[in-house]
Design an enzyme around this catalytic site. Sequence first.
Site, mmCIF file in Angstrom:
data_model
loop_
_atom_site.group_PDB
_atom_site.id
_atom_site.type_symbol
_atom_site.label_atom_id
_atom_site.label_comp_id
_atom_site.label_asym_id
_atom_site.label_seq_id
_atom_site.Cartn_x
_atom_site.Cartn_y
_atom_site.Cartn_z
ATOM 1 N N ASP A 117 28.539 30.705 13.368
ATOM 2 C CA ASP A 117 28.106 30.616 11.966
ATOM 3 C C ASP A 117 28.461 31.853 11.147
ATOM 4 O O ASP A 117 28.189 31.880 9.951
ATOM 5 C CB ASP A 117 26.589 30.393 11.897
ATOM 6 C CG ASP A 117 25.812 31.634 12.319
ATOM 7 O OD1 ASP A 117 25.120 32.227 11.467
ATOM 8 O OD2 ASP A 117 25.897 32.023 13.495
ATOM 9 N N PHE A 135 27.908 28.105 22.622
ATOM 10 C CA PHE A 135 27.137 28.220 21.392
ATOM 11 C C PHE A 135 26.701 29.650 21.108
ATOM 12 O O PHE A 135 26.101 30.312 21.980
ATOM 13 C CB PHE A 135 25.848 27.384 21.489
ATOM 14 C CG PHE A 135 26.032 25.909 21.600
ATOM 15 C CD1 PHE A 135 26.000 25.101 20.478
ATOM 16 C CD2 PHE A 135 26.213 25.306 22.844
ATOM 17 C CE1 PHE A 135 26.128 23.722 20.579
ATOM 18 C CE2 PHE A 135 26.351 23.928 22.962
ATOM 19 C CZ PHE A 135 26.314 23.133 21.832
ATOM 20 N N ASP A 136 26.936 30.114 19.903
ATOM 21 C CA ASP A 136 26.204 31.270 19.404
ATOM 22 C C ASP A 136 24.737 30.857 19.288
ATOM 23 O O ASP A 136 24.417 29.664 19.259
ATOM 24 C CB ASP A 136 26.762 31.669 18.033
ATOM 25 C CG ASP A 136 25.932 32.741 17.358
ATOM 26 O OD1 ASP A 136 25.745 33.818 17.956
ATOM 27 O OD2 ASP A 136 25.465 32.483 16.237
ATOM 28 N N MET A 137 23.820 31.817 19.201
ATOM 29 C CA MET A 137 22.397 31.470 19.116
ATOM 30 C C MET A 137 21.823 31.675 17.716
ATOM 31 O O MET A 137 21.406 30.735 17.054
ATOM 32 C CB MET A 137 21.584 32.280 20.132
ATOM 33 C CG MET A 137 20.104 31.877 20.194
ATOM 34 S SD MET A 137 19.123 32.867 21.349
ATOM 35 C CE MET A 137 18.986 34.407 20.428
ATOM 36 N N ASP A 138 21.794 32.933 17.234
ATOM 37 C CA ASP A 138 21.160 33.232 15.952
ATOM 38 C C ASP A 138 21.953 32.620 14.802
ATOM 39 O O ASP A 138 23.133 32.935 14.613
ATOM 40 C CB ASP A 138 21.051 34.744 15.758
ATOM 41 C CG ASP A 138 20.070 35.375 16.730
ATOM 42 O OD1 ASP A 138 18.879 35.429 16.401
ATOM 43 O OD2 ASP A 138 20.501 35.788 17.820
#
Length: 219
Positions: free
Chosen positions: A167, A7-10
């Site tokens: 995202d 997962f990316d975070m921001d």
Amino acid sequence: MIKAILFDMDGTLLDTEGIWNKAWTAVEEKYGFMFDPKIKDSFIGMPKQKMLEIKDSIIPSHLDYDEIQKFRVEFFHEYTSSHPIEIKQGAFECLNFLKSKGIKAIVCTSTYKERAIPWLKDAGLYDYFDDIVTGDIVKVGKPNPEIYEITLKKNHLHADECLAVEDTTVGVLAATGADLKTFYIKDILDISNEAYAKIYKQLDNLGEIIKEIGGQENE
């Protein structure tokens, strides 16, 4: 069989990108200059390494970049002290599902460790992750695939055993550059046509990963 989700975070797990955008607006108001809107949009998902490369072309020469960065970070912390960072839709449902299935959940973020860890802890997400790989360990940030390649090697995983969730354009290009099938969940901006052509599938929220993983288990 899927062994891990990266997962990316921001903008993917945490709703932070809009706050950073507010911080850049505060910079404009305080220091009396305006970014081209396209440049401002390009900051979304941009790793620190890239920002340092282009700072002289985006910050007026009479202003001190370090001072602006300090102000921007202070604005972020002040804002989030009264407006807690929100968690993206479906995050807890998705992470609980992965834990129940024994599928690893790993964070791959451009954000540096000194910020990423406290934010994930404050959000109640930290304990869900088997590993958290942050932007300060890479030489080249996203869209370079280095952070994903390091994560795969560190966790003894192969790309075909994992899925990534991103995202932004730079995030999608980094993940797909490491040969990862990549889910795209829109946050603030649409990704580029180049990036969109590379995604595995677009989802509306993190909760939809449950159906996707369940479907793959039955294949």
